[in-house]
Scaffold this active site. Structure first.
Site, PDB file in Angstrom:
ATOM      1  N   GLU A  32      13.484   6.959 -21.300  1.00  0.00           N
ATOM      2  CA  GLU A  32      13.849   8.147 -22.070  1.00  0.00           C
ATOM      3  C   GLU A  32      13.676   9.411 -21.230  1.00  0.00           C
ATOM      4  O   GLU A  32      12.618   9.607 -20.616  1.00  0.00           O
ATOM      5  CB  GLU A  32      12.953   8.197 -23.326  1.00  0.00           C
ATOM      6  CG  GLU A  32      13.215   9.357 -24.268  1.00  0.00           C
ATOM      7  CD  GLU A  32      12.344   9.278 -25.527  1.00  0.00           C
ATOM      8  OE1 GLU A  32      11.721   8.217 -25.779  1.00  0.00           O
ATOM      9  OE2 GLU A  32      12.275  10.284 -26.254  1.00  0.00           O
ATOM     10  N   ASP A  84      16.733  12.519 -24.864  1.00  0.00           N
ATOM     11  CA  ASP A  84      15.945  13.188 -25.904  1.00  0.00           C
ATOM     12  C   ASP A  84      16.179  14.697 -25.740  1.00  0.00           C
ATOM     13  O   ASP A  84      17.120  15.259 -26.327  1.00  0.00           O
ATOM     14  CB  ASP A  84      14.461  12.792 -25.758  1.00  0.00           C
ATOM     15  CG  ASP A  84      13.524  13.502 -26.733  1.00  0.00           C
ATOM     16  OD1 ASP A  84      13.982  14.375 -27.489  1.00  0.00           O
ATOM     17  OD2 ASP A  84      12.296  13.201 -26.740  1.00  0.00           O
TER      18      ASP A  84
HETATM   19  O1  OSB Z   1       9.196  13.041 -26.201  1.00  0.00           O
HETATM   20  O2  OSB Z   1       9.397  11.921 -27.972  1.00  0.00           O
HETATM   21  C1  OSB Z   1       8.807  12.781 -27.323  1.00  0.00           C
HETATM   22  C2  OSB Z   1       5.790  14.038 -29.308  1.00  0.00           C
HETATM   23  C3  OSB Z   1       5.839  15.392 -29.031  1.00  0.00           C
HETATM   24  C4  OSB Z   1       6.812  15.855 -28.179  1.00  0.00           C
HETATM   25  C5  OSB Z   1       7.740  14.977 -27.612  1.00  0.00           C
HETATM   26  C6  OSB Z   1       7.704  13.624 -27.912  1.00  0.00           C
HETATM   27  C7  OSB Z   1       6.687  13.141 -28.745  1.00  0.00           C
HETATM   28  C8  OSB Z   1       6.496  11.735 -29.080  1.00  0.00           C
HETATM   29  C9  OSB Z   1       5.740  11.444 -30.365  1.00  0.00           C
HETATM   30  O3  OSB Z   1       6.824  10.830 -28.357  1.00  0.00           O
HETATM   31  C10 OSB Z   1       6.388  10.443 -31.259  1.00  0.00           C
HETATM   32  C11 OSB Z   1       5.709  10.426 -32.617  1.00  0.00           C
HETATM   33  O4  OSB Z   1       5.828  11.400 -33.387  1.00  0.00           O
HETATM   34  O5  OSB Z   1       5.043   9.424 -32.907  1.00  0.00           O
HETATM   35 MG    MG Z   2      10.896  11.878 -25.764  1.00  0.00          MG
END
Ligand code: OSB
Ligand code: MG
Length: 368
Positions: free
Chosen positions: A213, A238
């Site tokens: 990702e 993302d």
């Molecule tokens: O990159 O997906 C991400 C949390 C804060 C900022 C970015 C990310 C995330 C997570 C958390 O991966 C996923 C969750 O809420 O369990």
């Molecule tokens: Mg992410």
């Protein structure tokens, strides 16, 4: 219909564990909740902006500013048949997380006005959604192994490991040696760059990851397309997807093969559905990401993840994975890696009003 009252609140909620990603970490979440009232019902949403501008330029404070100065005052003057048609500032540039807070509360409000589940209003089909868990960067490999062991035993269907340069190849090799067949993926939160890291990223192909990702810059689509042509592991986007326009470009360029949809990041649920539809048509699977939300934000994510293109497990974990106590009733709890979709009206979970009031440290009220 008109909005008769809007309430914006901030409440601190402490994560059970420090959560570290490549750009920094957090434990003391500053949860921002929006409540919109009309026709005797209340729509709820959560603004997912983070405490620091390390994931997006938006923060708790920029979102608070945009909401209280530019979105909520004009919202109180609008009128329409469908709450979802109310857009207080179509001219406003950027700030998707602040904007999404309004849009998502309007979706919940409209679902409750019609007395239907948010899932049904969105066009969702599933009664349960497959879920995974996102594990922050751990101090030691042993701590990571322990967590993976525990989460697999609990039934999570995807284990997401945060990586950064220096905590990547050796760590992934160790994880694979210990869990040869587990559904594992890696999230770099933009910690790598081309051409310098091409070899390092290509070396991850041997670990049979479900996907990697956002390996490259938060605003890049071109280098991700180059990377995807050079590696076998599917690239999942993302940070780089902030709108339907970004997805159209990503599909055109081949900047990956999978999209993580977070409604807050793309300006709300309508935009999420459009992105989902384009990915489905193009054969790109999607999944619902998370932003360490309370049960309010999670409820929206679960409803969204019932759409047919959400074939991969979302970052939607049990309330107990984040909080000693959630702020909704009932709390979210999956079984066998499947999260049940609440079937009450709207988001289908009840905000715990007294607890929310008690925890609130800042509040602004707008009357219609
Ligand atoms: O990159 O997906 C991400 C949390 C804060 C900022 C970015 C990310 C995330 C997570 C958390 O991966 C996923 C969750 O809420 O369990
Ligand atoms: Mg992410």
């Amino acid at each position: 219909m008109r909005i008769t009252k809007a309430v914006l609140r901030e409440l601190p909620l402490k994560l059970k564990e420090f959560f570290e990603i490549s750009s920094g970490g957090t434990q003391a979440r500053r949860i921002v909740l929006l409540t919109l009232e009309a026709d005797g019902v209340e729509g709820w949403s959560e603004c997912v902006a983070g405490e620091s501008p390390g994931y997006s330029y938006e923060t708790t404070d920029t979102a608070w500013h945009v909401l209280t100065r530019w979105l909520l005052p004009p919202l109180m003057k609008l009128e329409g048949d469908d709450a979802r048609s109310l857009d207080p500032a179509p001219w406003l540039r950027g700030h998707p997380m602040a904007r999404a807070a309004v849009e998502m509360a309007l979706w919940d409000l409209e679902a409750k006005r019609r007395n239907v589940a948010l899932r049904d209003l969105l066009g969702g089909v599933a009664d349960t959604v497959p879920v995974g868990v996102s594990i922050g960067i751990q101090r030691t490999d042993e701590a990571l192994i322990d967590k993976i062991d525990r989460y697999l035993a609990e039934g999570y269907r995807k284990i997401k490991i945060k990586i950064k340069p220096g905590r990547d190849l050796d760590m992934l090799r160790m994880v694979r040696a210990r869990f040869p067949d587990a559904p594992v993926m890696a999230d770099a939160n933009s910690a790598y760059a081309l051409p310098a890291d091409l070899e390092r990223l290509a070396a991850m192909d041997r670990f049979d990851l479900m996907m990697i990702e956002q390996p490259l810059s938060h605003d890049d689509l071109l280098d991700h397309a180059t990377l995807q042509r050079r590696i076998e592991t599917p690239v999942c986007l993302d940070e780089s997807i902030r709108s339907h326009g970004d997805v159209r470009l990503a599909l055109h360029l081949g900047s990956g093969r999978i999209v993580n949809i977070k409604p807050g990041r793309v300006g709300g649920l309508s935009s999420s559905v459009t992105i989902h539809d384009s990915c489905l048509a193009a054969g790109w699977p999607v999944w619902c990401g998370g932003m360490l939300e309370s049960g309010i934000g999670r409820a929206h994510n679960v409803a969204l993840a019932t759409l047919p293109g959400f074939t991969l497990p979302g970052d939607i974990s049990n309330s107990t994975r984040y909080w000693a106590e959630d702020i909704v009733f009932p709390e979210f709890e999956m079984s066998d890696g499947l999260m049940p979709v609440p079937d009450g009206a709207g988001i289908g979970v009840t905000p715990r009003r007294e607890r929310i009031d008690r925890l609130t440290t800042r509040m602004e009220v707008f009357d219609g």
